[in-house]
Design a protein around this motif. Structure first.
Motif, PDB file in Angstrom:
ATOM      1  N   ALA A 186      -2.190   3.521  23.591  1.00  0.00           N
ATOM      2  CA  ALA A 186      -0.805   3.645  23.122  1.00  0.00           C
ATOM      3  C   ALA A 186       0.084   4.192  24.224  1.00  0.00           C
ATOM      4  N   ALA A 187      -0.406   5.227  24.903  1.00  0.00           N
ATOM      5  CA  ALA A 187       0.376   5.810  25.990  1.00  0.00           C
ATOM      6  C   ALA A 187       0.617   4.792  27.094  1.00  0.00           C
ATOM      7  N   THR A 188      -0.395   4.015  27.424  1.00  0.00           N
ATOM      8  CA  THR A 188      -0.262   2.993  28.467  1.00  0.00           C
ATOM      9  C   THR A 188       0.772   1.944  28.077  1.00  0.00           C
ATOM     10  N   ASP A 189       0.726   1.506  26.831  1.00  0.00           N
ATOM     11  CA  ASP A 189       1.689   0.494  26.369  1.00  0.00           C
ATOM     12  C   ASP A 189       3.119   1.029  26.398  1.00  0.00           C
ATOM     13  N   LEU A 190       3.294   2.289  25.977  1.00  0.00           N
ATOM     14  CA  LEU A 190       4.627   2.867  26.000  1.00  0.00           C
ATOM     15  C   LEU A 190       5.158   2.994  27.424  1.00  0.00           C
ATOM     16  N   LEU A 191       4.309   3.469  28.327  1.00  0.00           N
ATOM     17  CA  LEU A 191       4.749   3.662  29.706  1.00  0.00           C
ATOM     18  C   LEU A 191       5.060   2.337  30.383  1.00  0.00           C
ATOM     19  N   ALA A 192       4.267   1.318  30.123  1.00  0.00           N
ATOM     20  CA  ALA A 192       4.514   0.016  30.753  1.00  0.00           C
ATOM     21  C   ALA A 192       5.861  -0.543  30.318  1.00  0.00           C
ATOM     22  N   ALA A 193       6.165  -0.468  29.028  1.00  0.00           N
ATOM     23  CA  ALA A 193       7.452  -0.964  28.538  1.00  0.00           C
ATOM     24  C   ALA A 193       8.603  -0.107  29.061  1.00  0.00           C
ATOM     25  N   TYR A 194       8.389   1.210  29.069  1.00  0.00           N
ATOM     26  CA  TYR A 194       9.438   2.100  29.538  1.00  0.00           C
ATOM     27  C   TYR A 194       9.780   1.840  30.997  1.00  0.00           C
ATOM     28  N   ARG A 195       8.780   1.699  31.831  1.00  0.00           N
ATOM     29  CA  ARG A 195       9.038   1.508  33.262  1.00  0.00           C
ATOM     30  C   ARG A 195       9.779   0.209  33.522  1.00  0.00           C
ATOM     31  N   LEU A 196       9.392  -0.841  32.818  1.00  0.00           N
ATOM     32  CA  LEU A 196      10.096  -2.107  33.015  1.00  0.00           C
ATOM     33  C   LEU A 196      11.528  -2.005  32.501  1.00  0.00           C
ATOM     34  N   CYS A 197      11.708  -1.419  31.328  1.00  0.00           N
ATOM     35  CA  CYS A 197      13.069  -1.307  30.765  1.00  0.00           C
ATOM     36  C   CYS A 197      13.952  -0.422  31.634  1.00  0.00           C
ATOM     37  N   TRP A 198      13.375   0.661  32.180  1.00  0.00           N
ATOM     38  CA  TRP A 198      14.197   1.510  33.038  1.00  0.00           C
ATOM     39  C   TRP A 198      14.619   0.766  34.300  1.00  0.00           C
ATOM     40  N   ARG A 199      13.720   0.007  34.883  1.00  0.00           N
ATOM     41  CA  ARG A 199      14.087  -0.756  36.081  1.00  0.00           C
ATOM     42  C   ARG A 199      15.213  -1.749  35.755  1.00  0.00           C
ATOM     43  N   LEU A 200      15.119  -2.376  34.605  1.00  0.00           N
ATOM     44  CA  LEU A 200      16.170  -3.305  34.198  1.00  0.00           C
ATOM     45  C   LEU A 200      17.486  -2.570  33.936  1.00  0.00           C
TER      46      LEU A 200
END
Length: 937
Positions: free
Chosen positions: A854-868
Motif C-alpha cells: 500500500a505504501a509503495t502504491d501511494l508513493l508511486a502515484a504521489y511522486r508522479l502526480c507531484w512531478r506533473l
C-alpha cells in the motif's frame, strides 16, 4: 411642469431587472418617488450590485437630485468641491465621485443623456478633481516654503505645473469605470537655477495627487490614475519639465505617442502653460506632409494587441473584449486616429479630439464616405454603451464580456433587451466593424529574407516599435543579434510558440541598450531566453516584466548550489536592514524574492533540478521571506503601538508550506498564535489591547506579503486553517488555540496540524506550540471517529473538487490531495510528528497502518502526480493539456516524468492513481485495521 418631475419627464428607456428580488427591495425603499423613477431605480438595482449599494448609501441626496434636471444636479455637486480645504479634499472628492457615478448611470440607463453627456459628466468630475488637487497641494508646498520664489498667489496657476489629460479623458470620453491617463509637467522657465528644487516639489505634488485620487478608503476612491503615458515612463520621474518632454518628443517620439497627443488637453493647474506646450508639439503630432507610414505603424500596433492578448480566435460573445477584441472600440479609434495622422498636418479641421467628432470631420473633408462614418459612429456609441454596462455591474475596469450565459444575460437585461436579441445584435456589430476597418490596414513586408514565414515576418516587423528599440544604437545592436535569435527560435520544438513568447519578452523590455549589450557579451543568454520562450510562457512573461533579473543570471551565484532557507533568510534580512523606510523594505523584498523564484524555475526548466528539489527550494524561499519580514513588520507595528505584549507571537506555516514543498504558483497557508501572558495591552504611542494588537499585527503581515507594489506582490496568503476558519479571529491566543484543538476542533483540523510548522517568532513560544502539536496528535489520533470522519471528508472533497480530466494532478481519487489526506491520516493515527508526505506514509507503514504494498502504491502515484503538478505550474496556470502545451512544454514534462510519449505518460498516470485510490478507499473503509499486501485486513 413641477421641479420634482424634471428628471422623470426625460426618461426614454430603462433596464430589465435581472434580479427580481433585488429590484423589489429597491422599489420598496424608494416607494415615495414617482412611479417611473422608482421603476428605473428598481430595474437598475436588479442588474447592478454596485449601483444598488450607491442608492442605499446616497439615498437622501438621490431623492433631492432626482427633483432637478440632471445638469443642475451635476453642477451642484461639482461647485461644492470648490470650498474644500486640502484636509477635506480626499473625503469630499470621494463623495462627489459616488454621486456623479450614480447620477450619470441613471441618466444613461434612463436615456436622459446621450453617450457624449454621460462621458462628458464623468470627465468634468475628473477635470475638477485633478485641478483642485494640484492647486491645493501646490499651495501647501508654497506655504511650507518648498517652492522657490513662489508666493501664495502662484497657487492659482499651480506654480506653473499642469496636468495633461490623455486618452479618453483628454477627449472628454471617460468610460464609466475609467482610469485617468495624465502627463504631469512644469514650466521650468519660472524657476531658473532653482528648477531642481522646484522639480522636487512638483514630484511630491504628483505623488500626493495620485494618492488622493487613487487610494481606496472606506469612502471609496476617486479615479485610478495612470502616469505611464509620459515620456520614457520606465526611467523618468512622474513629473517632467516641459523642456525635457519637448526634447524627448523631438528626438525619439513614436507614432503611438503622436496618436496619443491627438486627444491631449490641459485639465488642471496652469492651463495656459499646458496649452503653450501642446502648441510646441504640433510639428511632432501633425506632420506637414501626408503621413502614410502611420498606417503601417497602426497595423503593427493592432497585431501586437491582438497577439499579446490572445484576441485572434473566433468571434463569440462570451469573454469578448469590447475594447481590444475584433470589431471592438479600439478598432474604430485606430481607424479614425490613423486617418487623422495621415492628413491632419495639412488640415487642422481634422484634429478633433473626440472619436465621433473626428469621424464627422473626416467625412466632411472627403477622407471617409459619409455612410461609413455614420455607420461607425452608430457602432461606436453602441459599443460604448455595452462597455458602460459591463463596468456598472461592479465598478470594475473591465472590457470583457462575461464568460457565462448567465453573465451575458445580465448585460443584455442591463441594456434593456432580451439575451437572444442582444447576442445577435452584438455579433453583427462586431463583425461589421471588423469588416469596415480591417481592409484599410495593409501591412508591409519585413526585409528579413525569404526564410521567414508571413506570420514570422509580421511579428518581426512589429519589433521596430517596441520601447527597447527606440534608439538608433539599440536598433543597430539588435540588427547584429537578430539573425542568431531567429535561427534559434526556428530550431525550437514549436517555432511559432517560441516566437510568440520571445515577442512578449521583447515587448516588455524598457528603453535602453543594456539588455542587448548583455546579449552581445554573453551569447549563452540568448540560448537561455529562447529555451524559456520555447518551453514556459509564464517564465517568459515574468522575464519581460523583470528584465533586470538578467543581471542576476550573469552573476556567479545564479548557477551555484542552493543555499537553504536559513542562509536565504539571513541574506534578505541583511538587505532589508539597509533600507531606510518600510515601503522600500517591502519593495526590495519583492525584487529579491522574484529573482530567487525565477532562478528556481530556470533550474527546474533546464533540468538542473527536478520537481522535488524545486518544491523544497520554493518552500525554503517562502520560509525565508516570512522569517525575514516578520521582524520588519513587528518593528514597524511596534513603532506605532509599542512592543508586543507578553511573549509575542509565532507564525505557523500550514499545508504544503508547513510540509516544506511548494510549486511555482503556490500561495501560503499561515496562522498566527500569540501569548500575551499577563500583559493586557501594549505600551506604545497608540497602545492596543492584546487581542486587537495581534489581530492588526497579523493583518500587517498579510498586507506585507500580499500588497501589490511597484515590484508586484510576494505571495497570496490563505489563513482559513486557523481555528474556526473564516469566522475565527485572524490571530489566536495560545490558550484559546490549545482549548479549541482539545475540545472543539474537527478531525480535519487535527489533520492540518500534522503539517504545521513554526516559521518565525519567539523561540520559547515556538517550542511550546510544537510540543503541544505533538502531544495533541498522540492524544487525538487513536479516536474511534477519525477514520469515519476522514472518509466523509474525502467524499466531500471529491464532490467539491473533482478531477478536471486525465491530466489533473491535484484533485480526484488517487491524486495529490487524496494521497496527502491519507498520509496525514497515517500521521494522526500514529501520533507521528512527520510533516512530509513520504515521511508520513513511511510512519504509516512502520506503525502497521499501511502495508508495504500500500505504501509503495501511494508513493508511486504521489511522486508522479507531484512531478506533473510542479511541471504544470511552471508552464501554465491551468491544468496540463498536452494538446495545447506545445512541443517544448511536452518535452519538459516527459523528461521530468521519464516517459517516452504523452500516451505512455497518460496510461501510467491512470494506472498509478487507480491503485492509490483503491488503497485509500480500502484503508478508510476498514476501521483501524492495516491494509494487507493482498488487500485483506
Amino acid at each position: 411642469m413641477s421641479t420634482r418631475t424634471a428628471f422623470a419627464r426625460r426618461l426614454t428607456r430603462q433596464p430589465i431587472a435581472h434580479d427580481a428580488a433585488m429590484a423589489a427591495d429597491t422599489r420598496a425603499a424608494f416607494a415615495d418617488l414617482p412611479a417611473e423613477l422608482a421603476s428605473l431605480l428598481a430595474a437598475t438595482a436588479g442588474c447592478s450590485p454596485y449601483l444598488r449599494e450607491l442608492m442605499a448609501r446616497e439615498a437622501g441626496w438621490l431623492r433631492v437630485a432626482l427633483t432637478m434636471a440632471p445638469e443642475t444636479a451635476l453642477t451642484t455637486v461639482l461647485v461644492r468641491l470648490d470650498d474644500l480645504a486640502l484636509a477635506d479634499l480626499g473625503s469630499g472628492l470621494r463623495q462627489a465621485k459616488r454621486r456623479v457615478a450614480l447620477l450619470t448611470a441613471l441618466a444613461d440607463l434612463g436615456g436622459v443623456w446621450p453617450l457624449e453627456q454621460v462621458t462628458g459628466a464623468l470627465t468634468q468630475l475628473a477635470d475638477r478633481a485633478v485641478d483642485l488637487c494640484l492647486k491645493r497641494l501646490v499651495a501647501d508646498e508654497i506655504r511650507r516654503g518648498k517652492l522657490p520664489g513662489a508666493t501664495p498667489e502662484d497657487a492659482a496657476t499651480a506654480g506653473g505645473m499642469v496636468a495633461l489629460a490623455m486618452g479618453k479623458m483628454g477627449a472628454g470620453e471617460l468610460n464609466y469605470s475609467s482610469d485617468i491617463d495624465l502627463i504631469c509637467l512644469f514650466d521650468e522657465s519660472r524657476y531658473g537655477d532653482d528648477s531642481a528644487e522646484a522639480r522636487a516639489a512638483f514630484l511630491r505634488v504628483t505623488r500626493k495627487m495620485t494618492a488622493l485620487l487613487s487610494d481606496h478608503t472606506a469612502e471609496g476612491y476617486v479615479f485610478r490614475t495612470d502616469l505611464r503615458l509620459r515620456p520614457d515612463a520606465a526611467v523618468t520621474p512622474v513629473c517632467l519639465s516641459m523642456a525635457a518632454a519637448e526634447s524627448y518628443y523631438e528626438s525619439v517620439g513614436r507614432t503611438w505617442e503622436r496618436a496619443a497627443y491627438i486627444k491631449a488637453r490641459p485639465c488642471g493647474g496652469d492651463i495656459a502653460a499646458g496649452q503653450k506646450f501642446l502648441t510646441t508639439l504640433i510639428p511632432f503630432v501633425w506632420r506637414k506632409h501626408l503621413d502614410f507610414t502611420a498606417i503601417q505603424d497602426a497595423h503593427d500596433m493592432r497585431l501586437r494587441i491582438r497577439d499579446h492578448r490572445g484576441l485572434n480566435g473566433p468571434l463569440v460573445v462570451e469573454g469578448h473584449n469590447m475594447k481590444l477584441g475584433q470589431g471592438g472600440i479600439r478598432e474604430i479609434e485606430f481607424f479614425t486616429q490613423t486617418r487623422q495622422l495621415i492628413a491632419g498636418g495639412r488640415d487642422p479641421a481634422l484634429r478633433d479630439r473626440t472619436t465621433v467628432g473626428a469621424l464627422a470631420a473626416l467625412a466632411a473633408k472627403g477622407w471617409l464616405p459619409r455612410d461609413v462614418a455614420a455607420e461607425l459612429t452608430a457602432h461606436y456609441r453602441a459599443h460604448r454603451e455595452v462597455e458602460h454596462r459591463l463596468q456598472m455591474v461592479g465598478d470594475a475596469q473591465t472590457h470583457d464580456m462575461p464568460n457565462s450565459a448567465e453573465g451575458v444575460a445580465r448585460i443584455a437585461h442591463f441594456m434593456g433587451v432580451e439575451p437572444a436579441a442582444f447576442r445577435a445584435g452584438l455579433l453583427a456589430r462586431l463583425a461589421r466593424v471588423e469588416s469596415l476597418t480591417d481592409s484599410f490596414f495593409a501591412p508591409g513586408r519585413a526585409e528579413d529574407g525569404p526564410e521567414l514565414t508571413e506570420k514570422t515576418r509580421a511579428v518581426v516587423e512589429g519589433w521596430r516599435a517596441y520601447p527597447c528599440l527606440r534608439s538608433e544604437r539599440a536598433v543597430e545592436m539588435f540588427k547584429r543579434l537578430r539573425p542568431a535569435i531567429l535561427k534559434r527560435l526556428a530550431e525550437a520544438g514549436n517555432p511559432d510558440e517560441a516566437l510568440a513568447a520571445f515577442d512578449g519578452f521583447l515587448a516588455g523590455l524598457p528603453a535602453g541598450v543594456q539588455i542587448f549589450a548583455l546579449f552581445e557579451a554573453n551569447p549563452q543568454l540568448v540560448d537561455l531566453i529562447v529555451d524559456i520562450a520555447a518551453t514556459s510562457p509564464l517564465l517568459a512573461r515574468y522575464l519581460a516584466r523583470n528584465s533586470g533579473v538578467m543581471d542576476a543570471v550573469i552573476g556567479g551565484a545564479f548557477f551555484s548550489a542552493w543555499p537553504g532557507a536559513q542562509a536565504l533568510a539571513a541574506e534578505l534580512a541583511a538587505r532589508l536592514a539597509d533600507m531606510p523606510d518600510y515601503e522600500r523594505k517591502l519593495d526590495n523584498a519583492r525584487r529579491w524574492m522574484k529573482e530567487w523564484h525565477f532562478r528556481i524555475g530556470v533550474h527546474h526548466l533546464r533540468g538542473l533540478t527536478d520537481a522535488f528539489q524545486a518544491g523544497k527550494e520554493y518552500a525554503d524561499l517562502a520560509e525565508a521571506v516570512v522569517q525575514a519580514l516578520w521582524p520588519v513588520v513587528l518593528a514597524e507595528f511596534a513603532r506605532k503601538h509599542g512592543a508586543a505584549p507578553g511573549r509575542g507571537a509565532v507564525v505557523l506555516g500550514m499545508g504544503s508550506l508547513g510540509a516544506g514543498r511548494l510549486n511555482a504558483g503556490s500561495d501560503l497557508d499561515l496562522i498566527v498564535i500569540y501569548d500575551p501572558q499577563d500583559d493586557e495591552a501594549s505600551t506604545g504611542p497608540k497602545p492596543l489591547a492584546a487581542r486587537p494588537y495581534f489581530a492588526r499585527l497579523t493583518q500587517a503581515l498579510v498586507t506585507a506579503l500580499t500588497a501589490p507594489m511597484a515590484e508586484g506582490r510576494l505571495y497570496e496568503v490563505d489563513m482559513r486553517l486557523r481555528p474556526s476558519g473564516r469566522q475565527g479571529p485572524v490571530a489566536t491566543s495560545l490558550a484559546a488555540f490549545q482549548s479549541y484543538q482539545q475540545d472543539e476542533a474537527w478531525t480535519w483540523e487535527h489533520l492540518a496540524l500534522t503539517r504545521a510548522r513554526v516559521l518565525a517568532g519567539d523561540a520559547g513560544l515556538a517550542a511550546e506550540v510544537e510540543g503541544f502539536r505533538r502531544a495533541l496528535l498522540l492524544a487525538k489520533g487513536p479516536g474511534a471517529q477519525v477514520l469515519g470522519d476522514v472518509a466523509a471528508m474525502r467524499q466531500r472533497l471529491q464532490a467539491a473538487k473533482p478531477a478536471a480530466g486525465l491530466w489533473e494532478a491535484k484533485n480526484g481519487p488517487g491524486r495529490l490531495m487524496d494521497i496527502e489526506l491519507m498520509a496525514q491520516t497515517a500521521a494522526l493515527r500514529l501520533g507521528d510528528p512527520a510533516r512530509r508526505v513520504e515521511a508520513q506514509i513511511e510512519a504509516g507503514r512502520r506503525g502497521g497502518f499501511l502495508s508495504q504494498t500500500a505504501a509503495t502504491d501511494l508513493l508511486a502515484a504521489y511522486r508522479l502526480c507531484w512531478r506533473l503538478q510542479a511541471g504544470t505550474r511552471l508552464l501554465t496556470g491551468g491544468v496540463l493539456d498536452p494538446a495545447t502545451l506545445g512541443l517544448g512544454g511536452c518535452a519538459f514534462v516527459l523528461r521530468e516524468t521519464g516517459e517516452a510519449s504523452t500516451a505512455a505518460l497518460g496510461a501510467r498516470l491512470e494506472t498509478l492513481t487507480a491503485r492509490a485510490a483503491a488503497v485509500i478507499g480500502t484503508g478508510l473503509g476498514e476501521a483501524a485495521a492495516p491494509v494487507g499486501d493482498d488487500g485483506q485486513t
